[in-house]
Design a protein around this motif. Structure first.
Motif, PDB file in Angstrom:
ATOM      1  N   PRO A 109       8.793  23.945 -13.707  1.00 45.60           N
ATOM      2  CA  PRO A 109       8.762  24.793 -12.430  1.00 45.60           C
ATOM      3  C   PRO A 109       9.077  26.179 -12.624  1.00 45.60           C
ATOM      4  CG  PRO A 109      10.070  22.733 -12.246  1.00 45.60           C
ATOM      5  CD  PRO A 109       9.523  22.913 -13.566  1.00 45.60           C
ATOM      6  N   LEU A 110      10.116  26.497 -13.727  1.00 48.63           N
ATOM      7  CA  LEU A 110      10.464  28.178 -13.757  1.00 48.63           C
ATOM      8  C   LEU A 110       9.381  28.848 -14.268  1.00 48.63           C
ATOM      9  CD1 LEU A 110      14.302  27.795 -14.444  1.00 48.63           C
ATOM     10  CD2 LEU A 110      13.163  28.148 -12.338  1.00 48.63           C
ATOM     11  N   ARG A 111       8.821  28.145 -15.403  1.00 53.15           N
ATOM     12  CA  ARG A 111       7.777  28.832 -16.170  1.00 53.15           C
ATOM     13  C   ARG A 111       6.577  28.896 -15.172  1.00 53.15           C
ATOM     14  NH1 ARG A 111       7.897  26.143 -22.293  1.00 53.15           N
ATOM     15  NH2 ARG A 111      10.295  26.925 -22.770  1.00 53.15           N
ATOM     16  N   ASN A 112       6.479  28.150 -14.399  1.00 57.48           N
ATOM     17  CA  ASN A 112       5.157  28.238 -13.172  1.00 57.48           C
ATOM     18  C   ASN A 112       5.329  29.241 -12.689  1.00 57.48           C
ATOM     19  OD1 ASN A 112       4.038  25.741 -14.666  1.00 57.48           O
ATOM     20  ND2 ASN A 112       4.408  24.611 -12.667  1.00 57.48           N
ATOM     21  N   LEU A 113       6.643  29.677 -12.049  1.00 54.06           N
ATOM     22  CA  LEU A 113       6.895  30.459 -11.156  1.00 54.06           C
ATOM     23  C   LEU A 113       6.634  31.982 -11.992  1.00 54.06           C
ATOM     24  CD1 LEU A 113       7.901  30.622  -8.052  1.00 54.06           C
ATOM     25  CD2 LEU A 113      10.156  31.100  -9.185  1.00 54.06           C
ATOM     26  N   TRP A 114       6.938  32.147 -13.287  1.00 55.54           N
ATOM     27  CA  TRP A 114       6.787  33.323 -13.763  1.00 55.54           C
ATOM     28  C   TRP A 114       5.300  33.450 -14.105  1.00 55.54           C
ATOM     29  CZ3 TRP A 114       9.159  37.454 -15.598  1.00 55.54           C
ATOM     30  CH2 TRP A 114       8.670  38.047 -16.581  1.00 55.54           C
ATOM     31  N   ALA A 115       4.616  32.292 -14.443  1.00 51.44           N
ATOM     32  CA  ALA A 115       3.098  32.582 -14.489  1.00 51.44           C
ATOM     33  C   ALA A 115       2.426  32.802 -13.184  1.00 51.44           C
ATOM     34  CB  ALA A 115       2.365  31.210 -15.298  1.00 51.44           C
ATOM     35  N   ILE A 116       3.018  32.403 -12.048  1.00 46.58           N
ATOM     36  CA  ILE A 116       2.300  32.770 -10.882  1.00 46.58           C
ATOM     37  C   ILE A 116       2.788  34.208 -10.622  1.00 46.58           C
ATOM     38  CG2 ILE A 116       2.527  32.389  -8.258  1.00 46.58           C
ATOM     39  CD1 ILE A 116       3.260  29.480  -8.905  1.00 46.58           C
ATOM     40  N   GLY A 117       3.883  34.625 -10.738  1.00 43.58           N
ATOM     41  CA  GLY A 117       4.194  36.124 -10.508  1.00 43.58           C
ATOM     42  C   GLY A 117       3.087  36.858 -11.328  1.00 43.58           C
ATOM     43  N   THR A 118       2.969  36.469 -12.763  1.00 44.47           N
ATOM     44  CA  THR A 118       2.182  37.300 -13.478  1.00 44.47           C
ATOM     45  C   THR A 118       0.710  37.537 -13.117  1.00 44.47           C
ATOM     46  OG1 THR A 118       3.709  36.632 -15.497  1.00 44.47           O
ATOM     47  CG2 THR A 118       1.488  37.587 -16.022  1.00 44.47           C
ATOM     48  N   ALA A 119       0.309  36.277 -12.664  1.00 43.39           N
ATOM     49  CA  ALA A 119      -1.100  36.072 -12.144  1.00 43.39           C
ATOM     50  C   ALA A 119      -1.565  37.179 -10.888  1.00 43.39           C
ATOM     51  CB  ALA A 119      -1.568  34.822 -11.896  1.00 43.39           C
ATOM     52  N   ILE A 120      -0.698  37.177 -10.117  1.00 44.16           N
ATOM     53  CA  ILE A 120      -0.318  37.823  -9.003  1.00 44.16           C
ATOM     54  C   ILE A 120      -0.490  39.558  -9.466  1.00 44.16           C
ATOM     55  CG2 ILE A 120       0.808  38.758  -6.694  1.00 44.16           C
ATOM     56  CD1 ILE A 120       1.662  35.676  -6.491  1.00 44.16           C
ATOM     57  N   VAL A 121       0.385  39.921 -10.175  1.00 46.26           N
ATOM     58  CA  VAL A 121       0.553  41.135 -10.626  1.00 46.26           C
ATOM     59  C   VAL A 121      -0.711  41.552 -11.257  1.00 46.26           C
ATOM     60  CG1 VAL A 121       1.781  42.813 -12.042  1.00 46.26           C
ATOM     61  CG2 VAL A 121       3.008  41.371 -10.858  1.00 46.26           C
ATOM     62  N   ALA A 122      -1.368  40.689 -12.115  1.00 45.66           N
ATOM     63  CA  ALA A 122      -2.612  40.949 -12.839  1.00 45.66           C
ATOM     64  C   ALA A 122      -3.921  40.954 -11.825  1.00 45.66           C
ATOM     65  CB  ALA A 122      -2.833  39.790 -13.919  1.00 45.66           C
ATOM     66  N   GLY A 123      -3.507  40.991 -10.547  1.00 45.83           N
ATOM     67  CA  GLY A 123      -4.602  40.692  -9.590  1.00 45.83           C
ATOM     68  C   GLY A 123      -5.465  39.698  -9.468  1.00 45.83           C
ATOM     69  N   LYS A 124      -5.223  38.552  -9.936  1.00 45.63           N
ATOM     70  CA  LYS A 124      -5.995  37.292  -9.751  1.00 45.63           C
ATOM     71  C   LYS A 124      -6.051  36.659  -8.578  1.00 45.63           C
ATOM     72  CE  LYS A 124      -5.530  35.958 -14.889  1.00 45.63           C
ATOM     73  NZ  LYS A 124      -4.950  35.123 -15.682  1.00 45.63           N
ATOM     74  N   THR A 125      -5.214  37.159  -7.549  1.00 46.28           N
ATOM     75  CA  THR A 125      -5.306  36.410  -6.255  1.00 46.28           C
ATOM     76  C   THR A 125      -6.731  36.341  -5.384  1.00 46.28           C
ATOM     77  OG1 THR A 125      -3.083  37.219  -6.021  1.00 46.28           O
ATOM     78  CG2 THR A 125      -4.478  36.505  -3.839  1.00 46.28           C
ATOM     79  N   ASN A 126      -7.243  35.356  -4.863  1.00 49.49           N
ATOM     80  CA  ASN A 126      -8.313  35.474  -4.287  1.00 49.49           C
ATOM     81  C   ASN A 126      -7.659  35.456  -2.805  1.00 49.49           C
ATOM     82  OD1 ASN A 126     -10.465  34.647  -2.414  1.00 49.49           O
ATOM     83  ND2 ASN A 126     -11.434  33.426  -4.206  1.00 49.49           N
ATOM     84  N   TRP A 127      -8.027  36.957  -1.989  1.00 47.98           N
ATOM     85  CA  TRP A 127      -7.725  37.167  -0.927  1.00 47.98           C
ATOM     86  C   TRP A 127      -8.131  36.169   0.151  1.00 47.98           C
ATOM     87  CZ3 TRP A 127      -3.018  39.536  -0.911  1.00 47.98           C
ATOM     88  CH2 TRP A 127      -2.617  40.247  -2.014  1.00 47.98           C
ATOM     89  N   THR A 128      -9.452  36.033  -0.051  1.00 44.23           N
ATOM     90  CA  THR A 128     -10.178  35.210   1.201  1.00 44.23           C
ATOM     91  C   THR A 128      -9.429  33.803   1.176  1.00 44.23           C
ATOM     92  OG1 THR A 128     -12.168  36.414   0.580  1.00 44.23           O
ATOM     93  CG2 THR A 128     -12.148  34.124   1.873  1.00 44.23           C
ATOM     94  N   ALA A 129      -9.049  33.359  -0.117  1.00 42.71           N
ATOM     95  CA  ALA A 129      -8.486  32.003  -0.103  1.00 42.71           C
ATOM     96  C   ALA A 129      -7.082  31.972   0.352  1.00 42.71           C
ATOM     97  CB  ALA A 129      -8.560  31.481  -1.651  1.00 42.71           C
ATOM     98  N   LEU A 130      -6.475  33.226   0.052  1.00 44.15           N
ATOM     99  CA  LEU A 130      -5.156  33.215   0.515  1.00 44.15           C
ATOM    100  C   LEU A 130      -4.868  33.180   2.067  1.00 44.15           C
ATOM    101  CD1 LEU A 130      -2.110  33.727  -0.039  1.00 44.15           C
ATOM    102  CD2 LEU A 130      -2.218  36.007  -0.442  1.00 44.15           C
ATOM    103  N   ALA A 181     -19.636  30.002  -2.125  1.00 44.62           N
ATOM    104  CA  ALA A 181     -20.476  30.608  -2.931  1.00 44.62           C
ATOM    105  C   ALA A 181     -20.073  32.230  -2.728  1.00 44.62           C
ATOM    106  CB  ALA A 181     -21.732  30.230  -2.336  1.00 44.62           C
ATOM    107  N   ARG A 182     -19.982  32.784  -1.665  1.00 43.74           N
ATOM    108  CA  ARG A 182     -19.841  34.189  -1.547  1.00 43.74           C
ATOM    109  C   ARG A 182     -18.342  34.853  -1.813  1.00 43.74           C
ATOM    110  NH1 ARG A 182     -21.561  35.067   4.451  1.00 43.74           N
ATOM    111  NH2 ARG A 182     -20.937  37.252   3.917  1.00 43.74           N
ATOM    112  N   ALA A 183     -17.199  34.098  -1.799  1.00 50.12           N
ATOM    113  CA  ALA A 183     -15.892  34.420  -1.914  1.00 50.12           C
ATOM    114  C   ALA A 183     -15.406  33.789  -2.780  1.00 50.12           C
ATOM    115  CB  ALA A 183     -15.122  34.572  -0.609  1.00 50.12           C
TER     116      ALA A 183
END
Length: 574
Positions: A167-188, A228-230
């Motif tokens: 859980p804690l490492r996952n939370l760190w990995a999630i934060g790192t991914a968000i900062v790195a711009g991996k968020t799919n804004w359409t999905a979110l 397909a598009r997003a």
């Protein structure tokens, strides 16, 4: 005529025998309404448990049919559950290596283990086991599981994936991914909208919030072709067909974590099911045997494990839906199971555009529903140390993971139980003016002791863990008496049991007191405990005259045999 023995083990037969034709429309309608939740929730919890979504539907169909036969509750709905997702995922992810077939075999065998544990415990009439977990401990591990489930679904909500590593490492990995711009804004956006809709519509129990949110998200993704598009991840087409009998095969090295995980599932699922079952039994006025409830839950899990499913439990979200829709019996669950089966046969592609982010929203909403805050604050106001006990269990699950955390919770429960018996309250008693009887000198500091007599009360069973402490407290009471002690009377009404170790300690204590010129006697000792002392050979050693029916009888006998000035019982009680 159905034999009584069959009805005892298969309560569904009694329902068939007593079924009223007027119930049929209600059960059919409720079953169809229930189906609207069974499908999206079953798929969502399967994905959250680390197995493909289709197996969530398999784990819905078969258990509902089996529980209708073996379950004692007429309204309970069983199926995949958010409270088990973190436990299943904690075993499946590290062992499966990303192989869905291997993951399914592991999850299915966990269901077999869980079902076997529940059935054996039910047959042995061990339905009381879950009551050993106190409310603070249950709150702690359920809050921890809720947080673990919520964290596990955040990547899907944001539209990316991470390597699961606690859980804690996952939370760190999630934060790192968000900062790195991996968020799919359409999905979110789709997931956040679905989550908001589910949470808002929860305030209207009769409105199918989950169905509305999932259908709307699916339509948006399908119409706009967002897969397909997003790059919005979708469920894809489901295999056509029904679950088949299958024996889950795993390697020998996988057995230990699967056995531990299956036992943890059994504990959590029955704890939840027993509480929910009692609630609805009280509402419907139909008594439910907790041991048969355990057997019904176990049979449903066994069926899930052998028919391509995974561990299941009762549902605190789907059961109210069935009730609100007018369910009368378990035929509601049977109708729901049949409707899901028809969907798989006739329209397996109906949900192929269902977005993963919407499934994550379903699981997150359920996880939020598991969180208990108000109850914890109440416990903090009443008894702060139990609040912190709950927090320790919560942190244990959140830091260590679901299975080690539950193990910690069970260990704490055992320690809590032993602590209460290991270091129980005890008191030296005296007589306080104007108060009937004899009372704790610490509570009544002006109470007087009878010269030469110590009245000692022990507020717990006597067993191996506290026997030595009992001896120490008795010797301490004798040593602190303001006058030389002739009799030491144990006020033994709270003593409900004595084991061999405690009996031997009593014999040693009797010898030590006798050497000091003190007689050891007992008042208000229960007959079953006295019978144990007789079997242990201690009764003859102490003497039949060493036992008095009441404290007053012991005091009166002491006053008759010793020249002590003390008011009579009538004078003391006046």
């Amino acid at each position: 005529m159905i034999p009584a023995t069959w009805i005892r083990w298969v309560p569904g037969l009694a329902t068939v025998r007593e079924y009223k034709l007027g119930w049929l429309p209600h059960d059919i309608f409720a079953g169809l309404v229930l189906t609207t939740m069974l499908v999206p929730v079953g798929i969502a919890y399967a994905v959250a448990s680390g197995v493909p979504g289709i197996y969530g539907l398999y784990a819905t169909i078969v258990p509902l049919l089996v529980y209708a036969l073996f379950g004692p509750s007429r309204i309970l709905v069983l199926g995949p559950d958010s409270s088990l997702a973190a436990i299943i995922l904690g075993v499946v992810m590290p062992l499966s290596g990303g192989d869905p077939n291997r993951g399914l075999a592991i999850a299915s065998l966990m269901a077999v283990v869980s079902g076997s544990v529940c059935v054996l415990a039910g047959v042995a009439r061990l339905g009381f086991i879950t009551e050993l977990l106190s409310k603070p401990i249950r709150y702690g591990y359920m809050n921890g599981i809720a947080l673990t489930v919520l964290i596990s679904q955040l990547p899907k909500l944001f539209g990316f994936s991470i390597e699961s590593d606690g859980p804690l490492r996952n939370l760190w990995a999630i934060g790192t991914a968000i900062v790195a711009g991996k968020t799919n804004w359409t999905a979110l956006a789709i997931g956040a909208a679905a989550l908001a809709a589910i949470l808002l519509l929860k305030k209207a129990p009769r409105v199918p919030g989950i169905l509305i949110a999932v259908v709307a998200a699916t339509l948006v993704v399908s119409v706009l072709d967002l897969s397909a598009r997003a790059g919005v991840a979708v469920l894809g087409p489901l295999p056509q067909g029904l679950p088949a009998f299958s024996i889950p095969w795993v390697t020998y090295t996988d057995l230990a974590p699967i056995l531990i995980g299956g036992a943890a599932v059994a504990l959590v699922s029955f704890a939840d099911t027993s509480v929910l079952s009692r609630v609805y039994a009280a509402r419907t006025g139909v008594a439910v045997d907790p041991n048969q409830e355990m057997i019904g839950l176990g049979a449903a899990n066994l069926a899930a494990g052998f028919f391509q499913g995974f561990p299941i439990s009762s549902s605190s979200s789907r059961t109210p839906v069935a009730e609100a829709a007018g369910a009368r019996t378990q035929l509601t669950g049977v109708v729901g199971a049949m409707a899901v089966a028809i969907l798989l046969i006739a329209a397996p592609n109906l949900l192929q555009h269902l977005p993963s982010t919407a499934l994550a929203a379903v699981v997150i909403a359920s996880a939020i529903g598991l969180i208990e805050i108000e109850g914890l604050l109440r416990i903090y106001r009443m008894q702060p140390w139990e609040f912190w006990l709950s927090i320790v269990c919560f942190v244990g699950v959140a830091v260590l993971g679901a299975i080690p955390g539950i193990g910690l919770a069970v260990g704490i429960a055992v320690i809590e139980f032993l602590w209460d018996g290991w270091r129980p309250h005890s008191a030296v008693l005296g007589h306080a003016e104007g108060v009937m009887g004899f009372h704790d000198l610490k509570r009544y500091p002006h109470a007087r002791q009878i010269p030469g007599l110590v009245l000692f009360r022990w507020d717990a069973p006597l067993f191996f863990a506290n026997a030595e402490f009992f001896r120490e407290r008795v010797m301490e009471a004798a040593a602190q008496s303001p006058t030389p002690v002739l009799w030491l009377v144990v006020a033994a009404e709270p003593v409900t049991s004595v084991d061999v170790t405690a009996a031997d300690t009593l014999a040693e204590l009797n010898d030590a007191l006798h050497a000091a010129g003190i007689d050891l006697l007992f008042a208000e000792l229960k007959d079953p405990v006295k019978d144990k002392l007789r079997r242990f050979g201690l009764l003859s050693e102490l003497g039949e005259n060493s036992f008095f029916p009441t404290i007053d009888a012991a005091v009166s006998s002491y006053l008759e045999t010793h020249l002590v000035e003390w008011p009579t019982p009538e004078e003391r009680h006046s």
